[in-house]
Design a protein around this motif. Structure first.
Motif, PDB file in Angstrom:
ATOM      1  N   SER A 129      17.857   0.103  60.365  1.00 57.20           N
ATOM      2  CA  SER A 129      19.098  -0.149  59.700  1.00 57.20           C
ATOM      3  C   SER A 129      19.139  -1.457  59.451  1.00 57.20           C
ATOM      4  CB  SER A 129      20.433   0.004  60.673  1.00 57.20           C
ATOM      5  OG  SER A 129      21.492  -0.268  60.174  1.00 57.20           O
ATOM      6  N   PHE A 130      19.985  -2.215  58.569  1.00 54.52           N
ATOM      7  CA  PHE A 130      19.976  -3.320  57.968  1.00 54.52           C
ATOM      8  C   PHE A 130      20.879  -4.259  58.493  1.00 54.52           C
ATOM      9  CE2 PHE A 130      19.246   0.288  55.104  1.00 54.52           C
ATOM     10  CZ  PHE A 130      18.014  -0.064  54.561  1.00 54.52           C
ATOM     11  N   ILE A 131      20.420  -5.523  58.766  1.00 53.35           N
ATOM     12  CA  ILE A 131      21.190  -6.507  59.413  1.00 53.35           C
ATOM     13  C   ILE A 131      21.261  -7.669  58.551  1.00 53.35           C
ATOM     14  CG2 ILE A 131      21.475  -8.139  61.502  1.00 53.35           C
ATOM     15  CD1 ILE A 131      21.897  -5.064  61.866  1.00 53.35           C
ATOM     16  N   PRO A 132      22.387  -8.193  57.862  1.00 54.06           N
ATOM     17  CA  PRO A 132      22.657  -9.305  57.189  1.00 54.06           C
ATOM     18  C   PRO A 132      22.435 -10.620  58.094  1.00 54.06           C
ATOM     19  CG  PRO A 132      24.778  -8.599  57.770  1.00 54.06           C
ATOM     20  CD  PRO A 132      23.939  -7.521  58.312  1.00 54.06           C
ATOM     21  N   LYS A 133      21.906 -11.601  57.517  1.00 57.14           N
ATOM     22  CA  LYS A 133      21.623 -12.855  58.086  1.00 57.14           C
ATOM     23  C   LYS A 133      22.628 -13.865  57.446  1.00 57.14           C
ATOM     24  CE  LYS A 133      16.439 -12.218  58.895  1.00 57.14           C
ATOM     25  NZ  LYS A 133      15.308 -12.716  58.752  1.00 57.14           N
ATOM     26  N   LEU A 134      22.583 -14.993  58.377  1.00 55.23           N
ATOM     27  CA  LEU A 134      23.525 -16.152  58.011  1.00 55.23           C
ATOM     28  C   LEU A 134      23.063 -16.711  56.650  1.00 55.23           C
ATOM     29  CD1 LEU A 134      24.689 -17.309  61.479  1.00 55.23           C
ATOM     30  CD2 LEU A 134      26.325 -16.581  59.601  1.00 55.23           C
ATOM     31  N   ASN A 135      21.737 -16.610  56.493  1.00 55.55           N
ATOM     32  CA  ASN A 135      21.242 -17.354  55.580  1.00 55.55           C
ATOM     33  C   ASN A 135      21.147 -16.883  54.138  1.00 55.55           C
ATOM     34  OD1 ASN A 135      19.182 -15.669  55.731  1.00 55.55           O
ATOM     35  ND2 ASN A 135      17.605 -17.253  56.218  1.00 55.55           N
ATOM     36  N   VAL A 144      17.549   2.681  65.810  1.00 57.84           N
ATOM     37  CA  VAL A 144      19.068   2.728  65.755  1.00 57.84           C
ATOM     38  C   VAL A 144      19.773   3.866  66.204  1.00 57.84           C
ATOM     39  CG1 VAL A 144      19.412   0.621  64.216  1.00 57.84           C
ATOM     40  CG2 VAL A 144      19.583   2.825  63.455  1.00 57.84           C
ATOM     41  N   GLY A 145      19.049   4.837  67.072  1.00 56.85           N
ATOM     42  CA  GLY A 145      19.479   6.071  67.568  1.00 56.85           C
ATOM     43  C   GLY A 145      18.750   7.181  67.675  1.00 56.85           C
ATOM     44  N   ALA A 146      17.428   7.390  67.185  1.00 49.41           N
ATOM     45  CA  ALA A 146      16.454   8.293  66.965  1.00 49.41           C
ATOM     46  C   ALA A 146      16.111   8.649  68.429  1.00 49.41           C
ATOM     47  CB  ALA A 146      15.571   8.269  65.910  1.00 49.41           C
ATOM     48  N   ASN A 147      15.875   7.565  69.177  1.00 53.21           N
ATOM     49  CA  ASN A 147      15.206   7.623  70.317  1.00 53.21           C
ATOM     50  C   ASN A 147      15.928   6.778  71.595  1.00 53.21           C
ATOM     51  OD1 ASN A 147      12.216   9.177  69.445  1.00 53.21           O
ATOM     52  ND2 ASN A 147      12.884   7.274  68.010  1.00 53.21           N
ATOM     53  N   GLY A 266      22.275   3.950  53.234  1.00 56.24           N
ATOM     54  CA  GLY A 266      21.924   4.836  54.389  1.00 56.24           C
ATOM     55  C   GLY A 266      20.774   4.260  55.136  1.00 56.24           C
ATOM     56  N   SER A 267      20.512   5.022  56.184  1.00 54.70           N
ATOM     57  CA  SER A 267      19.220   4.430  57.002  1.00 54.70           C
ATOM     58  C   SER A 267      17.996   5.241  56.644  1.00 54.70           C
ATOM     59  CB  SER A 267      19.709   4.529  58.510  1.00 54.70           C
ATOM     60  OG  SER A 267      20.642   3.853  58.486  1.00 54.70           O
ATOM     61  N   PRO A 268      16.869   4.871  56.585  1.00 60.19           N
ATOM     62  CA  PRO A 268      15.661   5.417  56.736  1.00 60.19           C
ATOM     63  C   PRO A 268      15.288   6.115  57.723  1.00 60.19           C
ATOM     64  CG  PRO A 268      14.906   3.282  56.443  1.00 60.19           C
ATOM     65  CD  PRO A 268      16.599   3.553  56.530  1.00 60.19           C
ATOM     66  N   ILE A 269      14.576   7.146  58.113  1.00 62.36           N
ATOM     67  CA  ILE A 269      14.058   7.852  59.129  1.00 62.36           C
ATOM     68  C   ILE A 269      12.326   7.331  58.649  1.00 62.36           C
ATOM     69  CG2 ILE A 269      13.299  10.048  60.323  1.00 62.36           C
ATOM     70  CD1 ILE A 269      15.868  11.122  59.523  1.00 62.36           C
ATOM     71  N   LEU A 270      11.673   6.517  59.474  1.00 65.09           N
ATOM     72  CA  LEU A 270      10.503   6.026  59.346  1.00 65.09           C
ATOM     73  C   LEU A 270       9.460   6.842  60.147  1.00 65.09           C
ATOM     74  CD1 LEU A 270      11.432   2.353  58.610  1.00 65.09           C
ATOM     75  CD2 LEU A 270      11.170   4.058  57.044  1.00 65.09           C
ATOM     76  N   GLY A 271       8.182   7.066  59.596  1.00 61.43           N
ATOM     77  CA  GLY A 271       7.272   7.806  60.567  1.00 61.43           C
ATOM     78  C   GLY A 271       7.243   9.478  60.079  1.00 61.43           C
ATOM     79  N   VAL A 272       7.931   9.975  59.074  1.00 59.83           N
ATOM     80  CA  VAL A 272       7.829  11.154  58.716  1.00 59.83           C
ATOM     81  C   VAL A 272       7.037  11.191  57.311  1.00 59.83           C
ATOM     82  CG1 VAL A 272       9.831  12.219  60.008  1.00 59.83           C
ATOM     83  CG2 VAL A 272      10.079  11.303  57.801  1.00 59.83           C
ATOM     84  N   ASN A 273       6.726  12.652  56.899  1.00 55.52           N
ATOM     85  CA  ASN A 273       5.780  12.382  56.042  1.00 55.52           C
ATOM     86  C   ASN A 273       6.298  12.373  54.387  1.00 55.52           C
ATOM     87  OD1 ASN A 273       2.792  13.123  56.620  1.00 55.52           O
ATOM     88  ND2 ASN A 273       3.874  14.369  58.044  1.00 55.52           N
ATOM     89  N   ALA A 274       7.595  12.233  54.399  1.00 51.92           N
ATOM     90  CA  ALA A 274       8.296  12.153  53.145  1.00 51.92           C
ATOM     91  C   ALA A 274       9.415  10.989  53.378  1.00 51.92           C
ATOM     92  CB  ALA A 274       8.762  13.321  52.737  1.00 51.92           C
ATOM     93  N   PRO A 275       9.957  10.691  52.036  1.00 49.83           N
ATOM     94  CA  PRO A 275      11.130   9.642  52.318  1.00 49.83           C
ATOM     95  C   PRO A 275      12.535  10.401  52.561  1.00 49.83           C
ATOM     96  CG  PRO A 275       9.856   9.066  50.245  1.00 49.83           C
ATOM     97  CD  PRO A 275       9.451  10.423  50.896  1.00 49.83           C
ATOM     98  N   VAL A 276      13.068  10.169  53.850  1.00 44.55           N
ATOM     99  CA  VAL A 276      14.230  10.757  54.152  1.00 44.55           C
ATOM    100  C   VAL A 276      15.389   9.682  54.615  1.00 44.55           C
ATOM    101  CG1 VAL A 276      15.467  12.363  55.857  1.00 44.55           C
ATOM    102  CG2 VAL A 276      13.120  12.817  55.156  1.00 44.55           C
ATOM    103  N   VAL A 277      16.451   9.752  53.926  1.00 48.11           N
ATOM    104  CA  VAL A 277      17.421   9.010  54.220  1.00 48.11           C
ATOM    105  C   VAL A 277      18.912   9.521  54.725  1.00 48.11           C
ATOM    106  CG1 VAL A 277      18.888   7.082  53.238  1.00 48.11           C
ATOM    107  CG2 VAL A 277      16.542   7.385  52.508  1.00 48.11           C
ATOM    108  N   VAL A 278      19.318   8.801  55.810  1.00 47.87           N
ATOM    109  CA  VAL A 278      20.577   9.367  56.535  1.00 47.87           C
ATOM    110  C   VAL A 278      21.783   8.463  56.118  1.00 47.87           C
ATOM    111  CG1 VAL A 278      21.724   9.930  58.740  1.00 47.87           C
ATOM    112  CG2 VAL A 278      19.300  10.304  58.321  1.00 47.87           C
ATOM    113  N   GLY A 279      22.727   8.944  55.555  1.00 47.78           N
ATOM    114  CA  GLY A 279      24.033   8.110  55.239  1.00 47.78           C
ATOM    115  C   GLY A 279      25.092   8.091  56.174  1.00 47.78           C
ATOM    116  N   HIS A 280      25.770   7.230  56.376  1.00 48.34           N
ATOM    117  CA  HIS A 280      26.956   7.375  57.121  1.00 48.34           C
ATOM    118  C   HIS A 280      27.967   8.480  56.690  1.00 48.34           C
ATOM    119  CE1 HIS A 280      30.192   5.561  59.663  1.00 48.34           C
ATOM    120  NE2 HIS A 280      29.461   4.352  59.807  1.00 48.34           N
ATOM    121  N   GLY A 281      28.585   8.963  58.024  1.00 48.78           N
ATOM    122  CA  GLY A 281      29.453  10.292  57.685  1.00 48.78           C
ATOM    123  C   GLY A 281      30.708   9.957  56.864  1.00 48.78           C
TER     124      GLY A 281
END
Length: 312
Positions: A129-135, A144-147, A266-281
């Motif tokens: 997931s993505f976290i905004p920085k103050l700078n 953020v939830g798979a494991n 959305g958030s990417p599922i990283l480590g699988v053999n193709a691009p997969v993105v999960v969006g917020h419900g």
């Protein structure tokens, strides 16, 4: 390039997803085609209501929907004609280059593992997931939830996955990777963090900078923050609440505006053999559009191939 979009996934589907597809169409190039997966008749009806030519999209009609509260594994197996199951079938067959959905996140993870499967060498795919920085910059939080339960070697691999994502999707040179902990000192933490620290410190695959604490998440202490999925999901949900609180309190602040999930899609599922993105419900059309654009960026960057190379 063909990007598959589950138009039945999400609390406001199919209207929000189809409107998001229209918004995405306006910013995609000619050779980037959206494939809408779900109820074709419902999709065309919404497109016509908005004076949009249905011929701009391709369609794969499905007759089943996996609900947000359904058991992920049972739903994927028992509903083979659901938009999520069909989407992963198309992804596995190479009919689409990426697949995204704002539907049942557990079903998306199960579908990815059952269809395109984990990249050889990846012990556990993770959700970033993505976290905004103050700078003004951006950080990556993984997992953020798979494991929810992890082994030390998983955390090392999360660091590698997050580092590659930060480098090739957000052009962060030599990303700094930190381990989320209850103290900065090397000897701090629970059994998991104490065992993961030396693995990460000695790995040549990441630019490890040590431990960070929760208060460091929005600063410039690192580019990739690694933790188990249980911790990461709690931190993510807490961060999401900041934006809601500012709206309720009628506080206008540029930094907190960047906590709005719509900006990231959305958030990417990283480590699988193709691009997969999960969006917020609760994805809105704007969020759906940005989810599609993230999928596009993942295809263009060949991030999957970069991960495969790293784990050879």
């Amino acid at each position: 390039m063909k990007i598959g979009l589950d138009i039945m996934g999400g609390d406001y589907a199919p209207k929000a997803t189809v409107l998001g597809a229209i918004a995405a169409y306006d910013v995609l190039s000619v050779n980037q085609k959206l494939v809408l997966i779900g109820d074709k008749d419902a999709a065309i009806s919404i497109l016509q209501e908005n004076n949009f030519n249905p011929d701009h999209f391709e369609y794969v009609h499905t007759t089943e929907v996996i609900g947000m509260g359904e058991h992920p594994t049972k739903a994927v197996v028992q509903k083979p004609d659901s938009s999520i199951a069909v989407g992963f079938k198309l992804l596995k067959e190479g009919a689409i280059d990426a697949f995204s959905s704002a539907g049942n996140s557990g079903a998306m993870l199960v579908g990815a593992m059952f269809s395109v499967k984990a990249i050889p060498g990846v012990l556990r795919p993770a959700i970033a997931s993505f976290i905004p920085k103050l700078n003004g910059g951006l950080g990556i939080l993984i997992d953020v939830g798979a494991n929810a339960d992890c082994k030390p070697e998983y955390l090392l691999q999360f660091g590698v996955l997050g580092s590659l994502f930060a480098q090739y999707i957000y052009n962060i040179d030599n990303p700094r990777v930190a381990l989320m902990n209850i103290g900065e000192e090397e000897e701090k933490g629970n059994i998991l963090c104490l065992a993961a620290y030396p693995l990460m410190k000695e790995s040549p695959l990441i630019n490890f900078t040590g431990n960070v604490e929760g208060r460091d998440l929005f600063g410039d202490h690192a580019d990739v923050f690694v933790c188990d999925g249980f911790t990461g999901n709690i931190m993510l949900k807490l961060a999401e609440s900041f934006y809601v609180v500012t709206l309720k309190k009628k506080i206008k602040d540029e930094f907190f505006d960047r906590f709005n999930y719509e900006q990231y899609g959305g958030s990417p599922i990283l480590g699988v053999n193709a691009p997969v993105v999960v969006g917020h419900g609760i994805s809105s059309p704007e969020a759906i559009k940005n989810m599609v654009l993230l999928s596009k960026n993942m295809v263009e960057s060949a991030i999957t191939d970069k991960i495969k190379l790293a784990f050879q």
